[in-house]
Structure formats: structure tokens, C-alpha cells
Design an enzyme around this catalytic site. Sequence first.
Site, mmCIF file in Angstrom:
data_model
loop_
_atom_site.group_PDB
_atom_site.id
_atom_site.type_symbol
_atom_site.label_atom_id
_atom_site.label_comp_id
_atom_site.label_asym_id
_atom_site.label_seq_id
_atom_site.Cartn_x
_atom_site.Cartn_y
_atom_site.Cartn_z
ATOM 1 N N ARG A 1 -3.755 -1.031 -9.463
ATOM 2 C CA ARG A 1 -3.009 -0.744 -8.237
ATOM 3 C C ARG A 1 -2.565 -2.059 -7.610
ATOM 4 N NH1 ARG A 1 -3.650 0.150 -2.603
ATOM 5 N NH2 ARG A 1 -2.545 2.018 -1.857
ATOM 6 N N SER B 1 -3.475 12.077 -5.988
ATOM 7 C CA SER B 1 -4.249 11.933 -4.755
ATOM 8 C C SER B 1 -4.116 13.198 -3.915
ATOM 9 C CB SER B 1 -3.738 10.742 -3.937
ATOM 10 O OG SER B 1 -3.937 9.532 -4.623
ATOM 11 N N LYS C 1 -5.933 2.091 2.645
ATOM 12 C CA LYS C 1 -4.921 3.025 3.153
ATOM 13 C C LYS C 1 -5.130 3.196 4.654
ATOM 14 C CE LYS C 1 -4.065 5.561 -1.129
ATOM 15 N NZ LYS C 1 -3.929 6.893 -1.762
#
Length: 363
Positions: free
Chosen positions: A179, A248, A277
Site C-alpha cells: 500500500r 474493504s 485512514k
Amino acid sequence: MTDKQNRTLPAQPALCRILDANLDRSREGLRIIEEWCRFGINSADLAAECKQLRQELAAWHTAELRSARDTPGDPGTDLTHPQEEQRSSIQHLLEANFCRVEEALRVLEEYGKIYDPNMGAAFKQMRYRVYTLESNLLAYRRYQQLLRSQLYLVTSPRDNLLQVVEAALQGGLTLVQYRDKTSDDAVKLDNVRKLCELCHRYDALLIVNDRVDLAIASDADGVHLGQQDLPVSEARKLLGPGRIIGRSTTNAEEMQRAIDEGADYIGVGPVYSTPTKPDKQAAGLDYVRYAADKSPVPWFAIGGIDINNLDEVLNAGAQRVATVRSIMEAEQPTLVTQFFISQLIRMQSLKAQKAQKALQGKT
């Protein structure tokens, strides 16, 4: 002289030697693949297909072809390549032997047209079946590895990315997600390719966050999609059936939609608030409990999970967890990985014991 008349003449020794060598090569390669299907992943269906192909090849391996064999006079017996002397992983071994079988079948298809009118067509169909076998085996192996994986490392950008990931792999990690939301595409592709090679060396899976194109370009094992990314169905068209797709989810509605779309696994969270996040509100342990009760597909609790709150996540019903900072920022990633895995195994064992006692109480 017509082609038909040519084919009625005794076959040239060189032609028979070519066919004999490639029949041996294809049968040997299939046997190596069959052993992994049988003992490595316990797939009776895939092992049976390997055996069937070997038997069909054996039927073509006539006494005439075998009698043409001249091993002492074969100059190819001394030819080798450094890559043939080593296999870095099971995946590397399987890929090498599928390549070996497919190349041999192509040779048999072409030279077989000269030897027997039916041979070329037969080996052409076998080659297509081996392509299908390869796709099915890789897909099956990837999914079985996903099912076995209890800890999922999601990476974050850092200079020592490869070193941290390898340290975690040395601790027993089997599932990694690359990521990176900030680097240039050239950097991302380079990192993904290096991580893919590294993970496969340890027989681990590499998933790419968001980017289907990078997953394809690097031959990664799949992608993980957010709620704003491609639909699973569109990603599947691009990736094919053999790669893993995760999604997700933050609530029951998103979970059901991901399952209906055909996601292979889902992320459940964020369980806690996390700087990864910052715009996402924590879904909390209630969503973990819901997933434990309702999800028919593998799922990973994710978001702010560390060694201090791991127990309460596991007690809420999680059997798999994903983490970022706990490993990526650890001074000793190997030890942290081992701790996570040991706790996951411990909880799995306790649940199994509890279930067994409950079953005994009913008898």
C-alpha cells in the site's frame, strides 16, 4: 511422393528421439506437479488430472520411440543453466515445471504431425488442458494460502520497506499487501516487483492495494479494493479467475455487497481509529462480532490493532487480523510477527477446545 506416402515410411531415428525425449520431459514434469497437488495441497481432482495426462502421454510412448533413445550420444545431456540448479520456492518449482511440460507438448505437437496424423491434434488438446491445469492450480494454491493466513501485513512507505517485510516473513508471515498512496508509479512498480519476488521466495502471497494494473504488471497474487475502487466484477475481468480480490468494508451493508460481488476475502474495520485512514470513523468491536457471526468468506479485522488490544479483538470473534504500524514501525519486526501469530494460534486452539467440550457435553 505425397505426404501420406511419406508417413507410411519408417520414422527417422532423429524424429523418434525428439518425440521420445519430449514425452519423457512432459511426463516427468507432470509427475512433479502431481506430487504437489497430492501432498502439498491435498487436491484429489488436480492430482487426478495430472495422472490422466501422464497416462495419455504414456499411451503414445511406443516401443519404437523408446528404442531410438541414445542417451550417451545425446549432446544435450551436458547442457545446463544456472537457474536449473536451484528452486527458490514451491511457486518457482511449479512454474518451471509447467513451462517444461508446455514447451515439450508444443514440440510433440509439431513433430508429431510428421510421425502420426493424429498425434499433433492430440498434443494440442493436451497443451490446452495443461494451461487450464496451471490456472486452476495457481488459483487453488493462492486461495488455500489465503485461508491458512491469519496475519496480514499492510505496508506503508519507508526506505527500508524490503528489509521490514523480509523480517516479518522470517517470523512466519504469509500474506502481504503493498500500500503506497504517494510514490510515483515507476517507484510503485519497482517496489511491487521486488516484493513479489521476495514474498514468493518465502511462499507468501503479495496483494496490491487498489491498483489492478500494477498487480498484472508484477504478476502479484491479487488486489485489495476500497469502496471507491473498481467493482470486483470489473477487476475480475482484468485479473482473471486465478488471482485473489479483497474488498474493504466498514458495515454490514458493505460486507454483503462485497460478498455478492464475489470478493475472495474482506477487510472488517477500522476496528479502532487509525492514522492510516484518519477520515474513517472506527467501526468498533460490534462490527467484528457481526462479521464473526455472518461472514461466509475469510475476513481480516483491521484498523489500529496492536499487541495491546489484540486480545479484545480476538475475544470479539476475529480469527484473522491485519496490521500496519505494529510491524512496519517495530524495532524487531520478526519478533512482533511471531507474537501476533502465536496469539492467533493460541486463540484458535482455545476455541477448538471449547467447541470439543461443548460437543462432548451433548453426547
